[in-house]
Design a protein around this motif. Structure first.
Motif, PDB file in Angstrom:
ATOM      1  N   ARG A  55      96.501  62.274  -6.206  1.00  0.00           N
ATOM      2  CA  ARG A  55      96.871  63.667  -5.897  1.00  0.00           C
ATOM      3  C   ARG A  55      97.579  64.338  -7.062  1.00  0.00           C
ATOM      4  O   ARG A  55      97.352  65.495  -7.363  1.00  0.00           O
ATOM      5  CB  ARG A  55      97.762  63.723  -4.670  1.00  0.00           C
ATOM      6  N   ASP A  56      98.516  63.605  -7.684  1.00  0.00           N
ATOM      7  CA  ASP A  56      99.228  64.137  -8.847  1.00  0.00           C
ATOM      8  C   ASP A  56      99.982  63.020  -9.540  1.00  0.00           C
ATOM      9  O   ASP A  56     100.054  61.908  -9.043  1.00  0.00           O
ATOM     10  CB  ASP A  56     100.176  65.285  -8.470  1.00  0.00           C
ATOM     11  N   ASP A  71     103.653  62.054 -10.835  1.00  0.00           N
ATOM     12  CA  ASP A  71     105.060  62.403 -10.640  1.00  0.00           C
ATOM     13  C   ASP A  71     105.838  62.395 -11.950  1.00  0.00           C
ATOM     14  O   ASP A  71     106.583  63.310 -12.250  1.00  0.00           O
ATOM     15  CB  ASP A  71     105.708  61.372  -9.705  1.00  0.00           C
ATOM     16  N   ALA A  84     102.256  57.849  -9.913  1.00  0.00           N
ATOM     17  CA  ALA A  84     101.263  58.783  -9.389  1.00  0.00           C
ATOM     18  C   ALA A  84     101.283  58.748  -7.863  1.00  0.00           C
ATOM     19  O   ALA A  84     101.513  57.697  -7.258  1.00  0.00           O
ATOM     20  CB  ALA A  84      99.865  58.423  -9.895  1.00  0.00           C
ATOM     21  N   LEU A 122      92.915  63.132 -16.266  1.00  0.00           N
ATOM     22  CA  LEU A 122      93.497  63.407 -14.964  1.00  0.00           C
ATOM     23  C   LEU A 122      92.702  64.548 -14.355  1.00  0.00           C
ATOM     24  O   LEU A 122      92.775  65.680 -14.825  1.00  0.00           O
ATOM     25  CB  LEU A 122      94.978  63.771 -15.078  1.00  0.00           C
ATOM     26  N   LEU A 138      92.372  66.235 -10.874  1.00  0.00           N
ATOM     27  CA  LEU A 138      92.921  66.296  -9.526  1.00  0.00           C
ATOM     28  C   LEU A 138      91.887  66.754  -8.493  1.00  0.00           C
ATOM     29  O   LEU A 138      91.990  66.404  -7.324  1.00  0.00           O
ATOM     30  CB  LEU A 138      94.155  67.191  -9.497  1.00  0.00           C
TER      31      LEU A 138
END
Length: 90
Positions: free
Chosen positions: A20-21, A23, A32, A51, A53
């Motif tokens: 999802r993302d 951190d 992550a 990356l 998303l």
């Protein structure tokens, strides 16, 4: 439900799905968030190669030393320990 996968190639490249993302990230640790839970990657000279998303794909290169599924409390505890350790070294 779509499967989550991790592929590690020669401990030098790791590919993850359902991301999802990210951190936090530095050359030694990456945190992550996944669609279900979180993951921590530890190593040396880590670099985010890709990356995406929308696709949920993360590719990290460098020397992969450890991969661990985590929850938020674990990540926060790790950050505090590292901050304390870095202050002690000064």
């Amino acid at each position: 439900m779509e499967n989550h996968y991790i592929t590690i190639e020669n401990r030098e490249r790791i590919t993850l799905s359902r991301v999802r993302d990210v951190d936090a990230f530095d050359e030694e640790t990456l945190w992550a968030n996944l669609e279900e839970g979180s993951i921590e990657i530890s190593g040396e000279k880590l670099n985010i190669e890709k990356l995406d998303l929308q696709d949920g794909t993360l590719i990290v290169t460098g020397k992969i030393c450890a991969v661990m599924y985590t929850d938020k409390k674990t990540r926060e505890k790790g950050r505090l320990i590292r901050k304390f350790a870095s202050r002690q070294g000064k």
